[in-house]
Scaffold this active site. Structure first.
Site, PDB file in Angstrom:
ATOM      1  CG  PHE A 171      -0.262   0.476   2.495  1.00  0.00           C
ATOM      2  CD1 PHE A 171      -0.156   1.833   2.790  1.00  0.00           C
ATOM      3  CD2 PHE A 171       0.295  -0.437   3.385  1.00  0.00           C
ATOM      4  CE1 PHE A 171       0.487   2.259   3.957  1.00  0.00           C
ATOM      5  CE2 PHE A 171       0.938  -0.022   4.539  1.00  0.00           C
ATOM      6  CZ  PHE A 171       1.031   1.337   4.826  1.00  0.00           C
ATOM      7  CE  LYS A 195      -3.074  -8.577  -3.959  1.00  0.00           C
ATOM      8  NZ  LYS A 195      -3.653  -7.399  -3.284  1.00  0.00           N
ATOM      9  CB  CYS A 303      10.419  -0.393   2.409  1.00  0.00           C
ATOM     10  SG  CYS A 303      11.089   0.241   0.883  1.00  0.00           S
ATOM     11  CD  GLU A 403       8.686  -2.693   8.131  1.00  0.00           C
ATOM     12  OE1 GLU A 403       8.054  -3.744   7.963  1.00  0.00           O
ATOM     13  OE2 GLU A 403       9.141  -2.003   7.199  1.00  0.00           O
TER      14      GLU A 403
HETATM   15  P1  NAD Z   1       1.583  -6.510   3.096  1.00  0.00           P
HETATM   16  O1  NAD Z   1       2.579  -7.595   3.096  1.00  0.00           O
HETATM   17  O2  NAD Z   1       0.551  -6.487   4.149  1.00  0.00           O
HETATM   18  O3  NAD Z   1       0.781  -6.522   1.693  1.00  0.00           O
HETATM   19  C1  NAD Z   1       1.458  -6.601   0.458  1.00  0.00           C
HETATM   20  C2  NAD Z   1       0.609  -7.373  -0.530  1.00  0.00           C
HETATM   21  O4  NAD Z   1       0.465  -8.723  -0.085  1.00  0.00           O
HETATM   22  C3  NAD Z   1      -0.795  -6.822  -0.692  1.00  0.00           C
HETATM   23  O5  NAD Z   1      -1.117  -6.804  -2.062  1.00  0.00           O
HETATM   24  C4  NAD Z   1      -1.668  -7.775   0.095  1.00  0.00           C
HETATM   25  O6  NAD Z   1      -2.941  -7.948  -0.502  1.00  0.00           O
HETATM   26  C5  NAD Z   1      -0.899  -9.081   0.056  1.00  0.00           C
HETATM   27  N1  NAD Z   1      -1.016  -9.835   1.318  1.00  0.00           N
HETATM   28  C6  NAD Z   1      -0.969  -9.338   2.578  1.00  0.00           C
HETATM   29  N2  NAD Z   1      -1.031 -10.331   3.484  1.00  0.00           N
HETATM   30  C7  NAD Z   1      -1.091 -11.476   2.788  1.00  0.00           C
HETATM   31  C8  NAD Z   1      -1.148 -12.853   3.158  1.00  0.00           C
HETATM   32  N3  NAD Z   1      -1.141 -13.220   4.444  1.00  0.00           N
HETATM   33  N4  NAD Z   1      -1.219 -13.778   2.181  1.00  0.00           N
HETATM   34  C9  NAD Z   1      -1.206 -13.403   0.898  1.00  0.00           C
HETATM   35  N5  NAD Z   1      -1.152 -12.121   0.490  1.00  0.00           N
HETATM   36  C10 NAD Z   1      -1.091 -11.167   1.405  1.00  0.00           C
HETATM   37  O7  NAD Z   1       2.406  -5.144   3.051  1.00  0.00           O
HETATM   38  P2  NAD Z   1       1.841  -3.671   3.182  1.00  0.00           P
HETATM   39  O8  NAD Z   1       1.371  -3.446   4.568  1.00  0.00           O
HETATM   40  O9  NAD Z   1       0.918  -3.375   2.067  1.00  0.00           O
HETATM   41  O10 NAD Z   1       3.179  -2.843   2.933  1.00  0.00           O
HETATM   42  C11 NAD Z   1       4.078  -2.506   3.956  1.00  0.00           C
HETATM   43  C12 NAD Z   1       5.225  -3.468   4.016  1.00  0.00           C
HETATM   44  O11 NAD Z   1       5.880  -3.528   2.755  1.00  0.00           O
HETATM   45  C13 NAD Z   1       6.306  -3.031   5.011  1.00  0.00           C
HETATM   46  O12 NAD Z   1       6.774  -4.155   5.693  1.00  0.00           O
HETATM   47  C14 NAD Z   1       7.396  -2.439   4.118  1.00  0.00           C
HETATM   48  O13 NAD Z   1       8.682  -2.462   4.662  1.00  0.00           O
HETATM   49  C15 NAD Z   1       7.288  -3.337   2.926  1.00  0.00           C
HETATM   50  N6  NAD Z   1       7.850  -2.718   1.747  1.00  0.00           N
HETATM   51  C16 NAD Z   1       9.054  -3.171   1.313  1.00  0.00           C
HETATM   52  C17 NAD Z   1       9.658  -2.574   0.227  1.00  0.00           C
HETATM   53  C18 NAD Z   1      10.989  -3.037  -0.248  1.00  0.00           C
HETATM   54  O14 NAD Z   1      11.360  -2.726  -1.377  1.00  0.00           O
HETATM   55  N7  NAD Z   1      11.748  -3.764   0.560  1.00  0.00           N
HETATM   56  C19 NAD Z   1       9.012  -1.519  -0.441  1.00  0.00           C
HETATM   57  C20 NAD Z   1       7.760  -1.109   0.023  1.00  0.00           C
HETATM   58  C21 NAD Z   1       7.189  -1.721   1.120  1.00  0.00           C
END
Ligand code: NAD
Length: 522
Positions: A171, A195, A303, A403
């Site tokens: 997000f 997605k 991130c 985090e």
């Molecule tokens: P999230 O993992 O909750 O969601 C990411 C995606 O995964 C979404 O599309 C969601 O629908 C899906 N998802 C979530 N939980 C799931 C599950 N249990 N099973 C299957 N699919 C699932 O992440 P978020 O809250 O949207 O984003 C924040 C996180 O992303 C932070 O931890 C941040 O550090 C990380 N992030 C990392 C980078 C990087 O390049 N390292 C960049 C941006 C964000």
């Protein structure tokens, strides 16, 4: 083509305020270059984080709809893979121009759905746009190699597309992260099912509209919606050859394991805990501004947010000044003039961040600046947390091990550079780190010994531009970092190498006996 949802098709008309935005319908998905309303009965409500007004409802696409997206992408691949790289490059040029024309509109969608300030949202778009610009160099990036390996014999390599590929996005960067995939996946000849986060898919839908306008043929770029069910569909669908994931560790480690077990290529960028080491010889004013910007910008929901400060020696005496500058930031609706940071994404996220602050207090840390309970007068219902600084933190505390992903800076004290390096290296995450010093040798020692993938020397958020790659390390990337996003490694991820060895001899074969030993080409 219908307009992307909730927002006008024209680049000059888009929301510039949080006022009076209420539900404007359900978000469509995008397949075969058309926006389509889902026939599902399951929706995920999407609220403006500044007001908690309902903005749209995001469908959980049905299995039939997801299969239709795969069919569309599979069909498109048959012809798209055979287009010339110059043709794909021309479409990419148009896509880049359209993103520029729609820059404010994309940013407005981000501010409305994600909450970050409009200026910050423009940066979100820019960092993605730069990946699309770099993808315009596909004719260089896709060049193979050739070598005369023996007399009359040469070997050459080709980079071929994989087929249908998928991207699963978080997000926090609703434009940038879809744009880590759309340009590179498509310019290399693949077709894509993306997605977006179910929490803010608006920018990805605008990008889909721009793909259509840029001339991508039907089915090359498809957008589907949903949460776990859509993710599981992607992971189990045999026609999908590769998955790019960016998000947290829980989802990412699961996605990496299940996708890999199903024989797919998976790249997964995960969570972080980015440290800054500050040395007494640094430019103090520059350091104070840099760390305040990088810890609290985007409400800490990056991130590469600098969420952890390692204060070496007497730099701990700078804490009151640091707190003054953090306190001076304006926390407000993202469309408001002068807003420095907006709300966090959801009430659940706010509650989680507040509970981590409370845990620090309970574990003996000091809350030097407490952002809990702050609410801007105009937005009583938003998910607000003002900048928070926690000091006297030790590595065992929960506020250090997790985090936080909110506007919270945790501060630890050490006496020497060696101690700072050991502390940072002991942390299981390794996305990015920064050092603030005026000493070249100190910076060089840090650079050599530190175990994080992206290092800033007096640079607080060292995210490489797309002519390089995003190189997280340790627990911040799945699969040991074998595959990274954008740059040359991004092109490698989305292509399969094919090598051809050919012999063109001017002489006729004269021996009647076959040689059965392993060819050595000597
Ligand atoms: P999230 O993992 O909750 O969601 C990411 C995606 O995964 C979404 O599309 C969601 O629908 C899906 N998802 C979530 N939980 C799931 C599950 N249990 N099973 C299957 N699919 C699932 O992440 P978020 O809250 O949207 O984003 C924040 C996180 O992303 C932070 O931890 C941040 O550090 C990380 N992030 C990392 C980078 C990087 O390049 N390292 C960049 C941006 C964000």
């Amino acid at each position: 083509l219908q307009a992307a949802p909730g927002l006008d098709t024209t680049a000059t008309s888009f929301p510039t305020t949080h006022d009076k935005i209420q539900q404007v319908g359900n978000s469509p998905y995008f397949v075969n270059n058309q926006f389509v309303q889902s026939s599902t009965t399951q929706f995920i409500d999407l609220h403006d984080p500044a007001t908690n007004n309902l903005i749209t409802r995001v469908p959980q696409n049905t299995d039939e709809e997801l299969k239709a997206a795969v069919a569309s992408a599979s069909k498109a691949f048959e012809t798209w893979r055979n287009t010339s790289v110059l043709h794909r490059q021309q479409i990419m040029f148009k896509f880049v121009a359209l993103i520029r024309e729609n820059w404010d509109r994309l940013a407005a969608s981000i501010t409305l759905e994600q909450g970050k300030t409009f200026a910050d949202a423009k940066g979100d778009v820019l960092r993605g746009l730069q990946v699309a610009e770099a993808a315009c160099g596909a004719s260089e990036l896709l060049k193979g190699e050739v070598l005369e390996v023996a007399k009359d014999m040469e070997t050459r390599t080709y980079r071929e597309p994989l087929g249908v590929v998928a991207a699963i996005c978080p997000f926090n960067f609703p434009a940038m992260i879809p744009l880590w995939s759309i340009p590179i996946a498509t310019v290399t000849g693949n077709t894509l099912i993306l997605k977006p986060s179910e929490r803010d898919p608006g920018a990805a839908l605008i990008l889909a509209e721009l793909c259509q306008k840029a001339g991508f043929p039907d089915g090359v770029v498809n957008i589907v919606h949903g949460a776990h069910r859509t993710v599981n569909f992607i992971l189990d669908e045999p026609a999908i050859k590769a998955v790019s994931f960016v998000g947290g560790n829980k989802a990412g480690e699961y996605i990496f394991a299940r996708g890999s077990a199903n024989g797919k290529r998976v790249q997964a960028n995960l969570g972080a805990k980015n440290h800054a080491a500050v040395l007494p010889d640094c430019n103090k004013n520059q350091f104070l501004n840099a760390v305040v910007g990088a810890a609290f910008g985007a409400a800490g929901q990056r991130c590469m947010a600098l969420s952890t400060l390692v204060m070496v020696g007497e730099t701990k005496e700078w804490l009151p000044e640091l707190a003054e500058r953090a306190k001076a930031l304006s926390v407000n609706g993202g469309f408001e003039e002068g807003a420095d940071l907006g709300p966090v994404i959801s009430p659940q996220s706010k509650a989680r961040v507040e509970s981590l602050i409370a845990s620090a207090e309970a574990e003996g840390a000091k809350i030097l600046l407490d952002g809990r309970g702050f609410t801007p007068a105009k937005y009583p219902n938003g998910n607000w947390i003002a900048p928070t600084i926690i000091t006297n933190v030790t590595p065992q505390m929960q506020c250090y091990t997790e985090e936080i992903f909110g506007p919270v800076l945790v501060c630890l004290n050490v006496d020497t550079l060696d101690e700072a390096i050991d502390l940072i290296n002991a942390n299981e995450y390794g996305n990015g780190t920064a050092i603030f010093t005026r000493s070249g040798p100190t910076a060089e020692t840090f650079r050599r010994r530190i175990e994080a993938g992206q290092i800033g020397i007096n640079v607080p958020i060292p995210v490489p531009l797309p002519m390089f790659s995003f190189t997280g390390n340790k627990k911040s990337i799945a699969g040991g970092g074998a595959s990274t996003f954008y740059g040359k490694p991004g092109v490698s991820f989305y292509t399969q190498l094919k090598t051809v060895t050919a012999m063109w001899s001017a002489e006729d074969a004269i021996s009647k006996k076959a040689d059965v030993s392993m060819p050595t080409h000597s």
